[in-house]
Design a protein around this motif. Structure first.
Motif, PDB file in Angstrom:
ATOM      1  N   TYR A   1       0.791  -1.434  -0.043  1.00 47.96           N
ATOM      2  CA  TYR A   1       0.152   0.008   0.009  1.00 47.96           C
ATOM      3  C   TYR A   1       0.843   1.116  -0.029  1.00 47.96           C
ATOM      4  O   TYR A   1       0.749   2.286  -0.791  1.00 47.96           O
ATOM      5  N   SER A   2       1.973   1.298   0.928  1.00 46.15           N
ATOM      6  CA  SER A   2       2.747   2.544   1.181  1.00 46.15           C
ATOM      7  C   SER A   2       3.494   2.755  -0.279  1.00 46.15           C
ATOM      8  O   SER A   2       3.696   3.931  -0.625  1.00 46.15           O
TER       9      SER A   2
ATOM     10  N   ALA B   1      -5.960  11.002   0.074  1.00 42.33           N
ATOM     11  CA  ALA B   1      -6.601  10.490   1.034  1.00 42.33           C
ATOM     12  C   ALA B   1      -6.796   9.136   1.263  1.00 42.33           C
ATOM     13  O   ALA B   1      -6.880   8.423   0.250  1.00 42.33           O
ATOM     14  N   PRO B   2      -6.326   8.368   2.416  1.00 42.70           N
ATOM     15  CA  PRO B   2      -6.293   6.833   2.457  1.00 42.70           C
ATOM     16  C   PRO B   2      -7.435   6.372   2.280  1.00 42.70           C
ATOM     17  O   PRO B   2      -7.308   5.057   1.520  1.00 42.70           O
TER      18      PRO B   2
ATOM     19  N   LEU C   1       2.176   7.003  -6.550  1.00 42.15           N
ATOM     20  CA  LEU C   1       1.111   8.088  -7.063  1.00 42.15           C
ATOM     21  C   LEU C   1       1.456   9.463  -6.749  1.00 42.15           C
ATOM     22  O   LEU C   1       1.436  10.306  -7.515  1.00 42.15           O
ATOM     23  N   LEU C   2       2.173   9.719  -5.413  1.00 43.61           N
ATOM     24  CA  LEU C   2       2.486  11.014  -5.194  1.00 43.61           C
ATOM     25  C   LEU C   2       3.696  11.651  -6.048  1.00 43.61           C
ATOM     26  O   LEU C   2       3.706  12.763  -6.095  1.00 43.61           O
ATOM     27  N   ARG C   3       4.698  10.634  -6.469  1.00 40.02           N
ATOM     28  CA  ARG C   3       5.601  11.002  -7.134  1.00 40.02           C
ATOM     29  C   ARG C   3       5.117  11.401  -8.465  1.00 40.02           C
ATOM     30  O   ARG C   3       5.698  12.582  -9.111  1.00 40.02           O
TER      31      ARG C   3
ATOM     32  N   GLU D   1     -10.115   2.772  -4.318  1.00 37.54           N
ATOM     33  CA  GLU D   1      -9.549   2.668  -5.754  1.00 37.54           C
ATOM     34  C   GLU D   1      -9.297   1.381  -5.553  1.00 37.54           C
ATOM     35  O   GLU D   1      -9.284   0.264  -6.712  1.00 37.54           O
ATOM     36  N   LEU D   2      -8.343   0.567  -4.813  1.00 39.45           N
ATOM     37  CA  LEU D   2      -7.543  -0.740  -4.519  1.00 39.45           C
ATOM     38  C   LEU D   2      -8.747  -1.485  -4.355  1.00 39.45           C
ATOM     39  O   LEU D   2      -8.836  -2.745  -5.018  1.00 39.45           O
TER      40      LEU D   2
END
Length: 125
Positions: free
Chosen positions: A40-41, A58-59, A47-49, A65-66
């Motif tokens: 997950y992390s 948001a978690p 995605l942040l990159r 989505e997952l």
């Protein structure tokens, strides 16, 4: 998912496909998982990159989505049943077959976004 099935039942695979991939991160998650399983992390960091704009995901949104991708059969979630929790996500056969479609979309975007940027530069002169 019921909407995707009803769109498919009415004979419109484009509408079914659009419903399946709707969501802010689904295409990027599948694209990121082409290199192998991720936790997950690692997915969140990837995605942040690649994000432009807000650097916060948001978690709850990422989890949703997952879960949707798992329900659609594009990814598989493996829970190792240990403490602290360890969960990995990987592409299924169906998900792997979707990667070339995303590559085609990516290539189209790169080609046409470059044209749009060039047109904007010419217009600004």
């Amino acid at each position: 998912m019921a909407n995707a099935k009803s769109a498919q039942a009415c004979g419109c695979p484009v509408a079914a496909f659009q419903k399946m991939i709707s969501g802010k991160y689904k295409l990027r998650i599948v694209w990121d998982l082409q290199d192998g399983p991720k936790r997950y992390s690692e997915i969140r960091t990837g995605l942040l990159r690649g994000s432009s704009g807000s650097a916060v995901i948001a978690p709850r949104v990422l989890s949703r989505e997952l879960k949707a991708l798992t329900e659609q059969g594009l990814i598989d979630r493996k829970d190792f049943g240990v403490v602290p929790p360890k969960v990995e996500y990987r592409l299924t056969r169906k998900g792997k077959s979707f990667v070339p479609v995303i590559a085609a979309i990516r290539n189209w975007g790169a080609r046409h976004l470059a044209e749009a940027n060039a047109d904007q530069m010419v217009a600004a002169e």
